[in-house]
Scaffold this active site. Structure first.
Site, PDB file in Angstrom:
ATOM      1  N   LYS A  80      85.317 -33.189   5.908  1.00  0.00           N
ATOM      2  CA  LYS A  80      85.918 -33.444   7.222  1.00  0.00           C
ATOM      3  C   LYS A  80      84.814 -33.626   8.254  1.00  0.00           C
ATOM      4  CE  LYS A  80      89.443 -31.450  10.322  1.00  0.00           C
ATOM      5  NZ  LYS A  80      90.320 -30.276  10.546  1.00  0.00           N
ATOM      6  N   SER A 155      95.164 -31.557  11.166  1.00  0.00           N
ATOM      7  CA  SER A 155      94.173 -32.528  11.542  1.00  0.00           C
ATOM      8  C   SER A 155      93.298 -33.028  10.400  1.00  0.00           C
ATOM      9  CB  SER A 155      93.288 -31.938  12.629  1.00  0.00           C
ATOM     10  OG  SER A 155      92.581 -30.812  12.130  1.00  0.00           O
ATOM     11  N   SER A 179      95.776 -26.976   9.723  1.00  0.00           N
ATOM     12  CA  SER A 179      95.165 -28.289   9.479  1.00  0.00           C
ATOM     13  C   SER A 179      94.646 -28.550   8.077  1.00  0.00           C
ATOM     14  CB  SER A 179      94.022 -28.525  10.458  1.00  0.00           C
ATOM     15  OG  SER A 179      94.560 -28.970  11.676  1.00  0.00           O
TER      16      SER A 179
HETATM   17  N1  GLN Z   1      98.136 -28.848  14.687  1.00  0.00           N
HETATM   18  C1  GLN Z   1      97.532 -27.664  15.235  1.00  0.00           C
HETATM   19  C2  GLN Z   1      96.863 -28.001  16.538  1.00  0.00           C
HETATM   20  O1  GLN Z   1      96.930 -29.125  16.936  1.00  0.00           O
HETATM   21  C3  GLN Z   1      96.557 -27.077  14.254  1.00  0.00           C
HETATM   22  C4  GLN Z   1      95.303 -27.823  14.193  1.00  0.00           C
HETATM   23  C5  GLN Z   1      94.293 -27.231  13.277  1.00  0.00           C
HETATM   24  O2  GLN Z   1      94.614 -26.410  12.431  1.00  0.00           O
HETATM   25  N2  GLN Z   1      93.056 -27.615  13.494  1.00  0.00           N
HETATM   26  O3  GLN Z   1      96.272 -27.169  17.179  1.00  0.00           O
END
Ligand code: GLN
Length: 489
Positions: A80, A155, A179
């Site tokens: 990532k 994400s 994410s």
């Molecule tokens: N979707 C969640 C957010 O937007 C979690 C994102 C993540 O785990 N980085 O904060």
């Protein structure tokens, strides 16, 4: 039909490499051939590192000739794009870091390099990991390999899509509120968020430091156990990386579920917004585990309904502080026109960040501001404690908690982009584990009537990743969902 090299798992390829039936160079070339064929449609990567990867593969092959081969040696992995890679651009999906080349490696990257793994490229993600669909990336969205019109989750959607589309053998993602697990569910792969403190965060570009964790995204549970063996452990450069022995997680790959007490939380089923097909698939999986010797008990996590609200105060508060460093002075994008210092800061940030990141910075700054701190941030921290206590209580009656990973199968691109609250609810089942610091995995447990992947989440107690791997492996070995692949037609 024999599997192509790019379709194989780490452990399958390791067996071939050990026997010298194949070289890392051949595997790496096969992965890039696959990338050439599907990447224009999937867009899982921000940066590909083909040349260095082929060199790393050749070096791994050299090492193999000398007889020293570790399970990750010569295996092409995707990372990532918020894990710092020395000499390789690391963008965090943002314009503000579009040209940022880190001078050092994240600890997890150094560990993979010690094993002589091969780095295929840096995967696409929501900007600064804020999102559940990989649509907020400055570099454009990633498509779900199962249905190119749908999102891969987020994400870490680039990592999930790359694994699902065989554009790498396995990947690393990060999980702040879901994410790793939610995109794993959307793409029909395995994704694990370890206990907070199990894996060093050194070199992870911070979003919300008390929630972020790095974890594996793989084609099966065995590969997750293997990656966990190498990324976990103490690191003097991250004071939250706990000094605690790293077990051999592959010893938890036990095909039956005898003795496992599974807790089924009342609050995670039957609520509004949950797709009945998701619930049905999770229940069928629970029955499989029961037949394999597990016992099911209903449990209650009464503060679940406040988790999303608490998260959207705590995570933006931490983000507003962490993202203050992007000011055009130290690194990253700077607005090119000569202006005074204050304008330079303001225009740089206005141009460098996307809408979702700005929304979070404003939310977080507001929640932390004098006069509001007690009403918002302190309150959210208190709710966080109650959520942790719910889990402590629940784990007195069970070893593992089983839930859906996400309330619905992957949604259409654009469907939630203009409705942040709807988007935030995608993580309703994953956020509580982050708030409590607990480990969790998502594994495939079915397909919807539209042929879209459904994920099942298993949450464990602190540092009990082995039990999670045990339960997940049992389900995998007694079902075929991990073998079902997108056709990418
Ligand atoms: N979707 C969640 C957010 O937007 C979690 C994102 C993540 O785990 N980085 O904060």
């Amino acid at each position: 039909m024999t599997k192509a090299l790019s379709q194989m798992t780490i452990h399958e390829l390791h067996e071939l490499l050990k026997k010298r039936a194949v070289s890392s160079r051949e595997i790496t070339q096969a992965v890039y051939q696959r990338i050439d064929a599907v990447e224009p449609r999937v867009h899982a990567y921000i940066t590909l590192t083909r040349e260095t990867a082929l060199k790393q593969a050749a070096a791994a092959d050299e090492k193999t000739k000398q007889g020293t081969i570790q399970p990750l040696t010569g295996i092409p992995l995707a990372i990532k794009d918020l894990l710092c890679t020395a000499g390789i651009r690391t963008t965090c999906g943002s314009k503000i870091l579009e040209q940022f080349i880190p001078p050092y490696n994240a600890t997890v990257i150094s560990r993979l390099k010690e094993q002589r793994a091969v780095l295929v490229g840096k995967t696409n993600m929501d900007e600064f990991a804020m999102g559940s669909s990989t649509e907020t990336s400055y570099f454009g969205p990633t498509a779900n390999p199962w249905d190119l019109e749908r999102v891969p989750g987020g994400s870490s959607g680039g990592s999930a899509a790359a694994v699902a589309a065989d554009e790498c053998i396995a990947a690393l993602g990060t999980d702040t509120g879901g994410s790793i697990r939610q995109p794993a569910a959307c793409c029909g792969i395995v994704g694990m968020k370890p206990t907070y403190g199990r894996v060093s965060r050194f070199g992870l570009i911070a979003f919300a430091s008390s929630l972020d964790q790095i974890g594996p995204m793989t084609k099966d549970v065995t590969d997750t156990a293997l990656l966990m063996n190498y990324i976990s452990g103490h690191d003097p450069r991250d004071s939250t990386a706990v000094n605690r022995e790293v077990p051999d997680y592959t010893r938890a790959l036990i095909p039956d579920a005898k003795g496992l007490r599974l807790g089924v939380p009342r609050e995670y089923f039957g609520a509004s917004g949950i797709d009945p097909e998701v619930e049905k698939a999770v229940w069928e999986a629970l029955r499989i585990l029961e037949r394999q010797g597990a016992t099911l008990t209903e449990i209650t996590l009464p503060h679940t309904e406040y988790a999303v609200a608490a998260y959207y105060l705590i995570a933006p508060a931490e983000a507003s502080s962490n993202l203050a460093r992007y000011d055009g002075v130290k690194y990253g994008y700077r607005h090119p026109k000569e202006t005074d210092l204050r304008d330079m800061y303001e225009i740089t940030r206005a141009e460098g960040f996307g809408a979702e990141v700005k929304r979070r910075i404003m939310l977080g700054t507001y929640a932390l501001s004098a006069g509001y701190y007690d009403a918002y941030y302190r309150k959210a921290s208190q709710v966080r404690t109650l959520i942790r206590q719910d889990f402590e209580e629940a784990f007195k009656a069970c070893d593992l908690i089983v839930t859906p990973t996400a309330p619905t199968p992957p949604f259409r691109q654009g469907e939630k982009l203009n409705n942040p609250l709807q988007m935030y609810l995608s993580d309703i089942f994953t956020i509580p584990a982050n708030l409590a610091g607990l480990p969790g995995i998502s594994i495939p447990c079915g397909l919807s009537s539209r042929g879209l992947p459904i994920g099942l989440q298993i949450i464990g107690n602190l540092f009990e990743e082995e039990k999670i791997i045990h339960g997940a492996y049992c389900l995998e070995q007694n079902s075929d969902w991990h073998l079902t692949k997108p056709s990418l037609a």
